[in-house]
Design a protein around this motif. Structure first.
Motif, PDB file in Angstrom:
ATOM      1  N   ASN A   1      -4.387  -5.545   2.922  1.00  0.00           N
ATOM      2  CA  ASN A   1      -5.736  -5.199   3.384  1.00  0.00           C
ATOM      3  C   ASN A   1      -6.650  -6.407   3.411  1.00  0.00           C
ATOM      4  O   ASN A   1      -7.466  -6.545   4.319  1.00  0.00           O
TER       5      ASN A   1
ATOM      6  N   GLU B   1       0.119  -3.506  -0.713  1.00  0.00           N
ATOM      7  CA  GLU B   1      -0.856  -2.843   0.169  1.00  0.00           C
ATOM      8  C   GLU B   1      -2.248  -3.466  -0.004  1.00  0.00           C
ATOM      9  O   GLU B   1      -2.983  -3.634   0.972  1.00  0.00           O
TER      10      GLU B   1
ATOM     11  N   GLY C   1      -2.353   2.687   3.224  1.00  0.00           N
ATOM     12  CA  GLY C   1      -2.454   1.640   2.204  1.00  0.00           C
ATOM     13  C   GLY C   1      -3.231   2.066   0.969  1.00  0.00           C
ATOM     14  O   GLY C   1      -2.709   2.009  -0.152  1.00  0.00           O
TER      15      GLY C   1
ATOM     16  N   TYR D   1      -8.191  -7.279   6.928  1.00  0.00           N
ATOM     17  CA  TYR D   1      -9.599  -6.953   7.161  1.00  0.00           C
ATOM     18  C   TYR D   1     -10.601  -8.009   6.697  1.00  0.00           C
ATOM     19  O   TYR D   1     -11.740  -8.014   7.169  1.00  0.00           O
TER      20      TYR D   1
HETATM   21 MG   LIG Z   1      -3.870  -1.102   4.613  1.00  0.00          MG
END
Ligand SMILES: [Mg+2]
Ligand SMILES: Nc1ncnc2c1ncn2[C@@H]1O[C@H](COP(=O)(O)OP(=O)(O)O)[C@@H](O)[C@H]1O
Lengths: 141, 111
Positions: free
Chosen positions: A53, A49, A111, A57
């Protein structure tokens, strides 16, 4: 396991194809070291997770893990947009993932909660415009 | 129940991971949300989904799932199949939608 085993990975933002590489390698390392399976499962979930991310992102990031006799420590830091409201981001279901990411089945807003649930210690720091740092500790005993 | 029994009974097409068909199946999980499968899928589960991109291989491998059933005969890209083969992840395919394949699998496992 008297010595510290460590490893480090570069994660490139947007590189969905390599997602999971760091988590897979950590998992193999833990298996090799004979770590309890339930603990390996938790480490795999939290690491994957965190890795995702960064890919979703951030522009880039780094994952570093240390394993010693007592615990697994996983640090993930990224050069990304940062998180304005960490409390909100930690809420299950909250997500700013764009539609095309949601179509891939990411962006459920699970997440960060998954990372926290699977760690014994969880720290997150973020500076808007600079990046995010996460530290996950999973005890081995 | 062995994965091979399920493949046979539900007429699944095995696309990768032929060598893992002797593995035991502990149940199944249906979701198209990857974090949900990471959180709630169990080791040895068969995962029923319409997702076909590369990340399903990592999810299945990290969770030690028994395999993935892709529904509606959705096409799976070659790079995904190659990655699955190299990570020893079993990808199977059915023309049925999720509800129908899940119903059949439920009966087979619990009937
Ligand atoms: Mg996430
Ligand atoms: N490394 C990061 N950099 C910037 N924003 C992040 C990062 N990690 C999480 N976020 C923010 O927190 C939200 C919640 O994250 P998460 O719980 O992983 O759910 P999801 O990724 O499914 O949206 C994200 O939608 C995003 O807005």
């Amino acid at each position: 396991m008297d010595e510290t085993t460590e490893g480090s990975f570069q994660i490139i933002g947007g590189n969905f194809g390599n997602a999971g590489e760091a988590s897979m390698q950590l998992k193999s390392k833990l298996t090799e070291l004979g770590v309890n399976e339930a603990i390996i499962r938790r480490a795999a979930i939290a690491t994957f997770e965190a890795e995702m991310n960064v890919i979703i992102y951030a522009a880039a990031g780094r994952l570093h893990y240390y394993i010693n006799r007592d615990k697994i420590t996983i640090k993930i830091d990224d050069m990304g947009p940062g998180i304005e409201n960490i409390e909100l981001a930690m809420q299950e279901g909250y997500s700013t993932a764009p539609d095309w990411v949601r179509e891939m089945g990411w962006g459920a807003g699970m997440g960060l909660p998954n990372m926290k649930k699977n760690s014994d210690e969880f720290r997150i720091d973020s500076v808007v415009g600079e990046g995010t740092t996460i530290e996950i500790v999973i005890n081995l005993s | 129940m062995k994965l091979s029994n399920i493949v046979e009974n539900l007429s699944l097409e095995v696309k990768t991971g032929e060598n893992n068909l002797q593995n035991d199946v502990t149940g199944a999980y249906i979701s198209d949300l990857l974090s949900d499968v990471m959180a709630n899928g169990k080791e040895g589960n068969v995962w029923i989904t319409l997702q076909t991109h590369l990340n399903i291989v990592a999810v299945s491998g990290l969770k030690n799932l028994a395999g993935i059933i892709i529904v509606n005969n959705r096409p799976v890209q070659e790079d995904v199949l190659q990655k699955a083969e190299s990570e020893k992840v079993t990808i199977m395919s059915t023309p049925l939608p999720a509800f129908e394949i899940a119903g059949k699998l439920y009966q087979l496992l619990n009937g």
